[in-house]
Each structure stands twice: as structure tokens, then as C-alpha cells.
Design a protein around this motif. Structure first.
Motif, mmCIF file in Angstrom:
data_model
loop_
_atom_site.group_PDB
_atom_site.id
_atom_site.type_symbol
_atom_site.label_atom_id
_atom_site.label_comp_id
_atom_site.label_asym_id
_atom_site.label_seq_id
_atom_site.Cartn_x
_atom_site.Cartn_y
_atom_site.Cartn_z
ATOM 1 N N LYS A 251 0.831 -1.213 0.000
ATOM 2 C CA LYS A 251 0.000 0.000 0.000
ATOM 3 C C LYS A 251 0.860 1.255 0.000
ATOM 4 O O LYS A 251 0.517 2.259 -0.608
ATOM 5 N N SER A 252 1.975 1.204 0.700
ATOM 6 C CA SER A 252 2.895 2.340 0.763
ATOM 7 C C SER A 252 4.306 1.806 0.976
ATOM 8 O O SER A 252 4.498 0.817 1.690
ATOM 9 N N ARG A 253 5.268 2.465 0.366
ATOM 10 C CA ARG A 253 6.667 2.036 0.487
ATOM 11 C C ARG A 253 7.519 3.211 0.940
ATOM 12 O O ARG A 253 7.450 4.304 0.341
ATOM 13 N N VAL B 168 4.118 0.154 -4.943
ATOM 14 C CA VAL B 168 2.716 0.272 -4.527
ATOM 15 C C VAL B 168 1.814 -0.491 -5.499
ATOM 16 O O VAL B 168 1.918 -0.349 -6.721
ATOM 17 N N GLY B 169 0.923 -1.329 -4.951
ATOM 18 C CA GLY B 169 -0.018 -2.100 -5.753
ATOM 19 C C GLY B 169 0.456 -3.490 -6.110
ATOM 20 O O GLY B 169 -0.340 -4.319 -6.553
ATOM 21 N N THR B 170 1.753 -3.771 -5.926
ATOM 22 C CA THR B 170 2.274 -5.098 -6.252
ATOM 23 C C THR B 170 2.096 -6.049 -5.071
ATOM 24 O O THR B 170 1.766 -5.639 -3.963
ATOM 25 N N MET B 171 2.314 -7.340 -5.310
ATOM 26 C CA MET B 171 2.088 -8.367 -4.301
ATOM 27 C C MET B 171 3.349 -9.202 -4.092
ATOM 28 O O MET B 171 4.181 -9.325 -4.990
ATOM 29 N N VAL C 16 1.461 -2.510 4.255
ATOM 30 C CA VAL C 16 0.982 -3.590 3.387
ATOM 31 C C VAL C 16 -0.435 -3.991 3.789
ATOM 32 O O VAL C 16 -0.877 -3.749 4.918
ATOM 33 N N ILE C 17 -1.124 -4.622 2.853
ATOM 34 C CA ILE C 17 -2.459 -5.156 3.092
ATOM 35 C C ILE C 17 -2.376 -6.677 3.036
ATOM 36 O O ILE C 17 -1.962 -7.231 2.008
ATOM 37 N N PRO C 18 -2.722 -7.380 4.121
ATOM 38 C CA PRO C 18 -2.705 -8.844 4.076
ATOM 39 C C PRO C 18 -3.813 -9.353 3.160
ATOM 40 O O PRO C 18 -4.911 -8.797 3.126
ATOM 41 N N LEU C 19 -3.516 -10.401 2.406
ATOM 42 C CA LEU C 19 -4.469 -10.978 1.465
ATOM 43 C C LEU C 19 -4.726 -12.426 1.859
ATOM 44 O O LEU C 19 -3.848 -13.277 1.724
ATOM 45 N N GLU C 20 -5.928 -12.681 2.355
ATOM 46 C CA GLU C 20 -6.289 -14.044 2.765
ATOM 47 C C GLU C 20 -6.574 -14.894 1.538
ATOM 48 O O GLU C 20 -7.444 -14.573 0.738
ATOM 49 N N GLN C 21 -5.834 -15.974 1.390
ATOM 50 C CA GLN C 21 -5.968 -16.868 0.239
ATOM 51 C C GLN C 21 -7.144 -17.809 0.461
ATOM 52 O O GLN C 21 -7.089 -18.713 1.276
ATOM 53 N N GLN C 22 -8.238 -17.599 -0.292
ATOM 54 C CA GLN C 22 -9.451 -18.400 -0.143
ATOM 55 C C GLN C 22 -9.695 -19.225 -1.406
ATOM 56 O O GLN C 22 -9.820 -18.662 -2.502
ATOM 57 N N LEU C 23 -9.783 -20.535 -1.241
ATOM 58 C CA LEU C 23 -10.069 -21.408 -2.372
ATOM 59 C C LEU C 23 -11.477 -21.114 -2.901
ATOM 60 O O LEU C 23 -12.437 -21.030 -2.134
ATOM 61 N N ILE C 24 -11.595 -20.935 -4.224
ATOM 62 C CA ILE C 24 -12.908 -20.696 -4.839
ATOM 63 C C ILE C 24 -13.497 -22.049 -5.199
ATOM 64 O O ILE C 24 -13.229 -22.611 -6.267
#
Length: 216
Positions: free
Chosen positions: A38-40, A53-56, A72-80
């Protein structure tokens, strides 16, 4: 053992659900998982080199301890679970600059790659992710039958997905991922007379990364 040519069944599609932003303090390491920058910090950032910014990126162990100014923004990995097929398609623009002295047509790179993402599967009643996606195309109203009605207004913010082409838990093996975030441009819900009810979406991608990850 490495799979040279993975089959469809070897991969999985995931939704990357964003959580609350984490601000660096120079003390606490990130937990294992996916993160979006989100910010560096301008100088002295502890984020991976090349990740703006914006990369993962994926954190493991106690490797990444953010500096003050890193967010940073944590991204919860959810199986679809309802997904069947997914596709990332890319193109790169060119400009013709052919002149009279050329024997063949000549083209110059415009420098702006473009990608789209599509995902299809089956309609699932009251699925939280599908409600989130359906809100990209209209209102979503949930009525509990007892007088409580919750309305989600249409939204147009970015959303992120990931596809792993070969999942592994074996140390030293490599996984290849497609990470994408962008805007939903179309959503289709089909109710045929016979067969399954199909659910699909198309997305214009603002960020795409082919991420090769070694299993720790």
C-alpha cells in the motif's frame, strides 16, 4: 517430484481477500501469506526490492520486518470452491512506423502491456464471494425472513485473484502463480432449462505478476 507438464487438476483458483492494513514498526515480522504493498518508504524500505505500490509478494517465516513508512495489506488466500475454469490473457500494443525505405512493415513497442482475466464456474446460493462479485453489477439485498434486510450498494473497487498452476507442499519445489488485480467489467449468471447454472466474470487487469515461489 516436479511435474513437467501439469494438468488442470494440479492447479487451483483463489480469491485474495484484503484485510486491515499493517503499518511497519521495524520490530514485528510479517506472518506467512500474501501481501499487497500500500505504501513504500522512500529510503530504507524493508519491502522486497522491485515491489512498489499495488504489487504483491509472499512472506515466509520471519523474513520480512517492515520499516516505519512501509504499509501492506494482508491478502487471505481463499479457495474458490465453485470455480471450474480460469484464464489470463495478455496483449502488448504496437505502433506501425514503416517508412518507404523498409522492405517489410515495421512496428515499435508501445510499452504498455494489457491483460484480462476470466473466471467461470457454477452459481452457488448465498455464497459470500459470489455476493461480493454480484455487487459489482448491481445491488445485493439479503433478507433474513424475520424483518432484517441488509443492502449492499453497487461497488467498483479493485478485486484480486490468484491461480496456482501446480500446488505443492514439498520443500524445494516450485509453484507458479498468476496474481491479478483489477476491475470487473462483466458478470454473467445463467439459468438454463437443463444443465448447470453457470456463473462467470471478466476483469480488466491493472496489475499482473507471474510469481514463481519456492516452497520453504
Amino acid at each position: 517430484m516436479s511435474i513437467e507438464r501439469p494438468a488442470g487438476k494440479d492447479g487451483k483458483h483463489y480469491f485474495l481477500k484484503p484485510g486491515a492494513a499493517i503499518e511497519g514498526d521495524g520490530l514485528v515480522a510479517l506472518s506467512e501469506g500474501w501481501y499487497q504493498v500500500k505504501s513504500r518508504k522512500t529510503t530504507g524500505s524493508a519491502l522486497p526490492e522491485g515491489k512498489g505500490v499495488g504489487t504483491m509478494f509472499h512472506a515466509v517465516g520471519t523474513v520480512w520486518t517492515l520499516s516505519e513508512g512501509d504499509v501492506v495489506i494482508p491478502l487471505e488466500q481463499q479457495l474458490i470452491e465453485w470455480a471450474t475454469d480460469g484464464e489470463v490473457s495478455a496483449s502488448r500494443g504496437t505502433t506501425e512506423d514503416t517508412v518507404q525505405g523498409d522492405v517489410h512493415a515495421h512496428f515499435a513497442d508501445e510499452g504498455y502491456p494489457s491483460s484480462t482475466y476470466s473466471l467461470s464456474g457454477y452459481n452457488r446460493i448465498n455464497d459470500e464471494l459470489q455476493k461480493e462479485l454480484k455487487a459489482r453489477s448491481g445491488y445485493v439485498t439479503v433478507d433474513d425472513g424475520a424483518g432484517a434486510i441488509t443492502v449492499t450498494e453497487p461497488k467498483g473497487d479493485e478485486i484480486a485473484f490468484a491461480t496456482c498452476y501446480r500446488t505443492s507442499t514439498v520443500s524445494g519445489e516450485k509453484e507458479e502463480w498468476s496474481l491479478v488485480s483489477g476491475l470487473i467489467t462483466s458478470l454473467t449468471l445463467n439459468k438454463p432449462l437443463k444443465g448447470n447454472q453457470d456463473f462467470s466474470l471478466q476483469m480488466q487487469v491493472n496489475y499482473r505478476d507471474t510469481y514463481v515461489r519456492t516452497i520453504a
